[in-house]
Design a protein around this motif. Sequence first.
Motif, mmCIF file in Angstrom:
data_model
loop_
_atom_site.group_PDB
_atom_site.id
_atom_site.type_symbol
_atom_site.label_atom_id
_atom_site.label_comp_id
_atom_site.label_asym_id
_atom_site.label_seq_id
_atom_site.Cartn_x
_atom_site.Cartn_y
_atom_site.Cartn_z
ATOM 1 N N SER A 139 13.347 -22.337 -32.983
ATOM 2 C CA SER A 139 12.431 -21.209 -33.168
ATOM 3 C C SER A 139 12.543 -20.598 -34.566
ATOM 4 N N ASN A 140 13.706 -20.768 -35.219
ATOM 5 C CA ASN A 140 13.906 -20.201 -36.553
ATOM 6 C C ASN A 140 14.464 -21.274 -37.487
ATOM 7 N N LYS A 161 7.963 -24.268 -30.532
ATOM 8 C CA LYS A 161 8.526 -22.929 -30.358
ATOM 9 C C LYS A 161 8.829 -22.226 -31.682
ATOM 10 N N LEU A 162 8.410 -22.809 -32.793
ATOM 11 C CA LEU A 162 8.763 -22.258 -34.097
ATOM 12 C C LEU A 162 8.082 -20.902 -34.325
ATOM 13 N N GLU A 163 8.909 -19.891 -34.654
ATOM 14 C CA GLU A 163 8.402 -18.544 -34.895
ATOM 15 C C GLU A 163 8.592 -18.101 -36.345
ATOM 16 N N LEU A 186 3.967 -18.883 -34.413
ATOM 17 C CA LEU A 186 4.501 -18.530 -35.730
ATOM 18 C C LEU A 186 4.230 -17.055 -36.051
ATOM 19 N N LYS A 187 5.317 -16.342 -36.437
ATOM 20 C CA LYS A 187 5.218 -14.923 -36.784
ATOM 21 C C LYS A 187 5.509 -14.656 -38.257
ATOM 22 N N LYS A 209 -0.574 -14.800 -33.993
ATOM 23 C CA LYS A 209 0.682 -14.039 -33.927
ATOM 24 C C LYS A 209 1.370 -13.895 -35.284
ATOM 25 N N LEU A 210 0.751 -14.430 -36.324
ATOM 26 C CA LEU A 210 1.342 -14.345 -37.658
ATOM 27 C C LEU A 210 1.283 -12.902 -38.171
ATOM 28 N N GLU A 211 2.454 -12.351 -38.532
ATOM 29 C CA GLU A 211 2.540 -10.967 -38.998
ATOM 30 C C GLU A 211 2.944 -10.877 -40.473
#
Length: 449
Positions: A139-140, A161-163, A186-187, A209-211
Amino acid sequence: MYLKSLIKPFIYLSFLTKLIYALQTDCDTLSDLYKEFETESKISWPEHSTECCSVQGITCKNDRIVSINLQRQGFKGKISEKIGLFSELTFLDLRYNEISGTIPDTISSLPKLTSLNFGANFKINGSIPKALCSLDSLSNLYLYQNELSGTIPECLGSLPKLEELCLDSNKLTGHIPSSIGKLSKLKHLDLENNKLSGIIPENFSKLDKLEIINLQGNEDLIGELPEIKNVNDCSYANTSLCVKDGTKTCHNNLRKCEAKDTEKVLEYNKTNSKISVDDDVDDDVEGDDNKNDNDNPKKGKSGSGSTVITIILLLLLLILIGVGGFFLYKRSKKGDDNNEDDNSIKRSQSKKTILPFRNEPSIQRLQSQRTEKSFIVLSPKLEEETPPPKLTLDDTIFNYVDVKNNKGDISLNEDSKMSKSSVGIKTQEQYQNHMQYQDLLHNQSYYLE
């Protein structure tokens, strides 16, 4: 049978290797990791034990290491290939050390890894390994502030699951893969201070969901910024990006797009389409396996976790098989040569021509009812570089009886080259022998054996 005898020792050796690995604990593997980092002095636990679980930064569960947090430890060496033996590892943080070298492909053997941080080591080089694309639980991913080069692997867009993806402050080139736009979870995306070029893929507008997005410092990024809905922290400084009039997406005061921006994009698309076609041809030449490894990283798990010892054993096996095959080939070839020699002898013998040769040293032998004969064996002249010697015979052995003697006595004629008219020929058989002799004198395709 010969190959089986060669392979059998390696089967036993492979079995013993597995036993050794079975006896090796995660603490032993951690010791190997420390040795590669040139910090043997920090190994405080005995061999084949689980006491390393009490070391600060190491977390275990059921005597298996599940978390390694060794940031700011002053590590200097390379990352050990044996890092892939931590099969239960979920967290790995080695940031702010002085680690050098490349990221080993054996890292693909960490199926439960959720967070990987090699950031701020400043000396990790090489390309971003495609082995990372097989970490489905990741995820990271933090690889910032290093010396990584090459392009961003397209397969990173297959990590479900990559965020957070932080590859900033490296030497990465090429375009931003469109597959990044498929990372639905992805955030945080940070690609600043690289040498990326081209446009931002249009499918970035689907990253709901990208911030946080940071692309600053990539001067060759061109074109219009896509509409990315939920971004609240962005940076595009020192790029050639622009925004269309009235955009609502975070753009950090980017300039408005002009006609020259459209021209640059058209030129880039034209050039990039040619490059893409060439790349596709290269991929076809390399084979479908490489393509599948990029697009479907799950397929790479089966063979990417082999250790150095296993590779060495396989190489030795191949060498022994090659040597054994060579000797078998030489042995088989020698047998074929012998068979060929035997066959040539048989063929030579089968072509032998047998002619009658008159051997009568006395008159009484001619008058006997039963004529005794001996034979000479003649063989066809073989086609060799040096021709065989020509036929030479003693003419005196072909003397004939003169039946025209007035006294009724039979005498020998010493002239061996008489014609039929001047030689007394008693029988048809003598005439045939005489003709065969004449043929032999002029026929050079036969030689005495």
